[in-house]
Design a protein around this motif. Structure first.
Motif, PDB file in Angstrom:
ATOM      1  N   LYS A 237      32.454  18.303 -23.241  1.00  0.00           N
ATOM      2  CA  LYS A 237      31.750  17.414 -23.624  1.00  0.00           C
ATOM      3  C   LYS A 237      30.876  17.719 -25.151  1.00  0.00           C
ATOM      4  O   LYS A 237      30.741  17.054 -26.060  1.00  0.00           O
ATOM      5  CB  LYS A 237      30.895  16.605 -22.817  1.00  0.00           C
ATOM      6  CG  LYS A 237      31.804  15.874 -21.598  1.00  0.00           C
ATOM      7  CD  LYS A 237      30.959  15.192 -20.724  1.00  0.00           C
ATOM      8  CE  LYS A 237      31.944  14.495 -19.645  1.00  0.00           C
ATOM      9  NZ  LYS A 237      31.064  13.653 -18.509  1.00  0.00           N
ATOM     10  N   LYS A 238      30.131  18.881 -24.710  1.00  0.00           N
ATOM     11  CA  LYS A 238      29.284  19.191 -25.765  1.00  0.00           C
ATOM     12  C   LYS A 238      30.009  19.557 -27.023  1.00  0.00           C
ATOM     13  O   LYS A 238      29.414  19.664 -28.210  1.00  0.00           O
ATOM     14  CB  LYS A 238      28.119  20.213 -25.071  1.00  0.00           C
ATOM     15  CG  LYS A 238      27.476  19.774 -24.124  1.00  0.00           C
ATOM     16  CD  LYS A 238      26.369  21.093 -23.418  1.00  0.00           C
ATOM     17  CE  LYS A 238      25.552  20.568 -22.420  1.00  0.00           C
ATOM     18  NZ  LYS A 238      24.794  21.831 -22.115  1.00  0.00           N
TER      19      LYS A 238
ATOM     20  N   TRP B 108      32.655  24.093 -22.313  1.00  0.00           N
ATOM     21  CA  TRP B 108      31.914  22.923 -22.292  1.00  0.00           C
ATOM     22  C   TRP B 108      32.308  21.805 -23.187  1.00  0.00           C
ATOM     23  O   TRP B 108      32.278  21.544 -24.328  1.00  0.00           O
ATOM     24  CB  TRP B 108      30.543  23.350 -23.062  1.00  0.00           C
ATOM     25  CG  TRP B 108      29.839  24.347 -22.430  1.00  0.00           C
ATOM     26  CD1 TRP B 108      29.153  24.567 -20.959  1.00  0.00           C
ATOM     27  CD2 TRP B 108      29.730  25.785 -22.978  1.00  0.00           C
ATOM     28  NE1 TRP B 108      28.750  25.878 -20.830  1.00  0.00           N
ATOM     29  CE2 TRP B 108      28.961  26.459 -21.963  1.00  0.00           C
ATOM     30  CE3 TRP B 108      29.994  26.248 -24.235  1.00  0.00           C
ATOM     31  CZ2 TRP B 108      28.740  27.847 -22.160  1.00  0.00           C
ATOM     32  CZ3 TRP B 108      29.676  27.693 -24.334  1.00  0.00           C
ATOM     33  CH2 TRP B 108      28.900  28.487 -23.413  1.00  0.00           C
TER      34      TRP B 108
END
Length: 734
Positions: free
Chosen positions: A510-511, A508
């Motif tokens: 971006k997160k 993931w």
């Protein structure tokens, strides 16, 4: 100051007691007198001012007739003995009484008192062992105002000042004295300031002295009979100082550490640990020799598939030397990392050398402290900054390696990675710990040997297992076995967290990016908060206290939570390099702008804080907090920019310089170079027996540097590379 007080006091005694005290000759032969249970009896000097008493041998019954005969013999030889005494000893006695000997004649220790009395008698007779004992103690030097206050006396002569007939053995003790001004007398304050060389490091007796020198503590050598305990000596020095020092003007405290009292060791009985160490290194060298011979004589060892052959072949000197000088590297490698590692390694060496130098006494120490109270000494004072790029680059390399595994397999073999790292780091660290704990303490001696060599060995003997579990940095800096290895613990703890960080970033992006920036900011905040609340300083400013240095290490520097920022920066840069690839082209204007920003970060990390190295700088907690929080970030951004433009082919000449293949060899022994430098430094510090004259050339000790290089390469070829070969041969890769 001790010597000045003693000389001043002795002059008063000299004048008040008169010349007769000096010319007095002891008619008692000390070889005829021993201590007995009934006390000291009968035999005074002809000079009535003498207070020395002795007990006659118990096998002779003393009565009036015996005494009459004894006195008749004494009277018959009085004129001849006095003539001989005045002929060959009067001048020397005058000199001796001008600087009184350290004799514990008032000690409650009966044997110490007896030996001290014999020492004084034999000193008056100019007996050689007594003269050596007297001559070995520190005397008043010239140049006290130039910092020539630490006096080591004559270490070897003291240990050899022995008298077998009386059972007296020389004992060398290095006493510590803490002294400061008690009143408002500015002249006294200035004298003590110069004597302490402006207290470039402020120290107290309670400070650990084995890693950071107690710079403002006076070191004074005392040579006494070995029957006198350290507490006896401490009490005697305290009595003398109390007699001659005005406590309304000068406060003093002193300590005679039992570990700093030494006697001659005539024979050595090896301990179980030292035998194990010798056998271990013997087995290692035998394996290397066998492997090398077999490798030179035949190629069968290299071609064999058996586990035993692979194991033996891993230690081949021929194989490992060829690997060591091989300049080939993987196409996926980040070439500029080698140069950045080398630059910071040598800067760290200079910082560590500077710290080690402060253990030594100097005849011009005040002049040295004034020369080193300049802004340019940021080169050594920013020592903590040089370790951050190693953590930063560890994050880069770990991220790029794990991303390759994830792209090929979709997973990271965590047990395999942990085991691989353990096999790569522990054998080399274990070898240096074993040597420094069980062998090195027996290879030398000196006034500070027990402080800088033996005390490290004692700590390692207790806590070596913490290093093997990579938790040694969590128990206080003063309790770390080979304290400079704390970095290995920090990096290993961050590495243990890295699979989770890299996997989430891959899964993931971006997160994870947001979360990791948050973690980095939190770590930065921890550094700022700890520095503000506890008044710490990662920058070694002029007149830093030793206790502050240890607090800074314990509450910030050695904690992985406080070093997480640059590790995350390394992971993010590694991810960026993986995404853009090696052929990413940048516009000229962007490159120029990047350089301007990078140089600005360099200035903020390195040039701006240099003001804290000036001797007139006054500690400011805001400066310290800003440095702790942001200097590591700025420093790593500067080197991160060089890595980025070099890897992507946008660096031009800079890329060519930083990507030079010769740096690969320096990288190959950077780990052992880090491990071996302090043992080499402390061996030399512990062996030093006399004050040096400071010059900048002492920083560039070519012999010491070459020894460090040689030992590092030898440890790399003999231990690190063989176990890396074993790792490659037996640990299945992901």
């Amino acid at each position: 100051m001790i010597g000045v007080s003693l000389v001043f006091g002795s002059c008063i005694l000299f004048i008040s007691n008169g010349i007769g005290l000096i010319r007095a000759y002891d008619q008692c032969n000390s070889s005829l007198f021993v201590d007995n249970d009934s006390g000291f009896m009968g035999c005074n000097r002809m000079n009535k001012s003498s207070i020395q008493q002795f007990a006659y041998k118990p096998n002779v019954s003393l009565n009036n007739n015996n005494i009459s005969v004894l006195m008749q013999v004494i009277n018959e030889n009085l004129i001849r003995q006095e003539a001989e005494t005045n002929l060959h000893s009067l001048t020397v006695q005058n000199l001796i009484y001008a600087i009184p000997p350290m004799a514990l004649v008032n000690s409650t220790n009966v044997l110490c008192k007896k030996h001290s009395q014999i020492y004084l008698e034999e000193l008056e007779k100019l007996t050689m062992w007594a003269l050596k004992m007297y001559d070995s103690s520190a005397k008043v030097p010239s140049g006290i105002l130039n910092g020539n206050i630490n006096q080591f006396g004559d270490f070897d002569q003291c240990l050899n000042a022995n008298d077998q007939s009386s059972g007296i053995q020389g004992q060398y003790c290095l006493a510590y004295v803490e002294m400061d001004a008690a009143g408002d007398n500015e002249k006294i304050k200035n004298i003590i300031k110069l004597m302490h060389s402006h207290s470039a490091f402020r120290s107290r007796l309670e400070d650990p002295g084995h890693r950071v020198p107690r710079f403002s503590t006076i070191n004074w050598a005392i040579c006494t009979p070995a029957s006198c305990s350290p507490s006896d000596i401490e009490q005697e020095i305290h009595t003398l100082l109390s007699k001659y020092v005005n406590t309304n003007e000068i406060r003093f405290r002193l300590k005679v550490d039992p570990n700093m009292c030494q006697t001659l060791r005539k024979s050595y009985v090896p301990t179980t640990g030292s035998l194990i160490a010798v056998l271990t290194f013997g087995a290692l060298f035998a394996t290397i020799a066998l492997s090398t011979v077999l490798d030179l004589l035949s190629t069968r060892l290299q071609e064999s598939k058996s586990s035993l052959s692979k194991f033996i072949y891993s230690f081949s000197l021929k194989r490992n030397i060829l690997q060591f000088i091989n300049l080939n590297e993987s196409p996926d490698s980040i070439k500029s990392i080698h140069s950045i590692r080398a630059i910071n390694a040598f800067m760290l060496l200079a910082s560590h050398k500077s710290m080690a130098m402060f253990f030594n006494p100097y005849s011009n120490r005040t002049q040295m402290a004034e020369k080193l109270g300049k802004r340019w000494t940021v080169l050594a004072r920013a020592a903590s900054l040089y370790t951050d790029p190693f953590i930063f680059m560890s994050g880069i390399l770990t991220c790029t390696t794990f991303l390759r595994h994830l792209e090929r397999k979709g997973k990271i073999n965590i047990p395999n990675e942990y085991l691989s790292r353990y096999v790569r780091l522990v054998p080399t660290m274990g070898a240096i710990i074993l040597f420094c704990t069980m062998i090195l303490p027996n290879l030398g001696s000196g006034p500070q040997w027990n402080l800088v060599v033996k005390q490290h060995a004692d700590i390692c003997e207790k806590y070596w297992w913490r290093n093997f579990l990579f938790i040694h940095n969590l128990f206080g800096f003063k309790n770390v076995c080979l304290s400079h290895t704390h970095h290995i613990g920090i990096d290993s703890q961050l590495f243990a967290l890295s699979p989770l960080l890299v996997w989430t970033l891959w899964k993931w992006p971006k997160k994870s990016l947001v979360a990791m920036i948050g973690l980095a900011a939190f770590s930065t905040g921890l550094r700022y908060y700890a520095t503000m609340t506890k008044k710490l300083n990662l920058f070694i400013n002029y007149s830093s206290s030793v206790s502050t240095m240890y607090d800074t290490a314990d509450f910030s520097y050695v904690l992985p939570t406080h070093r997480l920022t640059v590790y995350i920066m390394g992971i993010l840069l590694g991810y960026l390099l993986k995404c853009v690839g090696p052929n990413y082209k940048m516009k000229s204007i962007n490159i120029k702008l990047g350089w301007i920003i990078a140089i600005g970060f360099f200035y903020q990390a390195y040039i701006a804080p240099s003001k804290m190295g000036d001797m007139n700088y006054v500690y400011n907690v805001i400066d310290a907090a800003n440095y702790a929080a942001f200097a590591p970030i700025c420093w790593c951004i500067f080197f991160g920019w060089i890595i980025f433009i070099s890897h992507t082919g946008n660096g031009g000449l800079v890329s060519e310089v930083f990507s030079w293949k010769g740096f690969i060899i320096l990288t190959r022994f950077s780990y052992t170079f880090y491990l071996t430098q302090f043992p080499v430094f402390f061996y030399n510090v512990g062996s030093n027996r006399a004050p040096l004259e400071y010059s900048f050339g002492l920083m560039c000790d070519i012999h010491e540097f070459l020894v460090t290089i040689f030992v590092s390469i030898a440890l790399t070829v003999a231990v690190e590379m063989p176990f890396n070969n074993i790792k490659t041969a037996f640990i299945r890769k992901s």
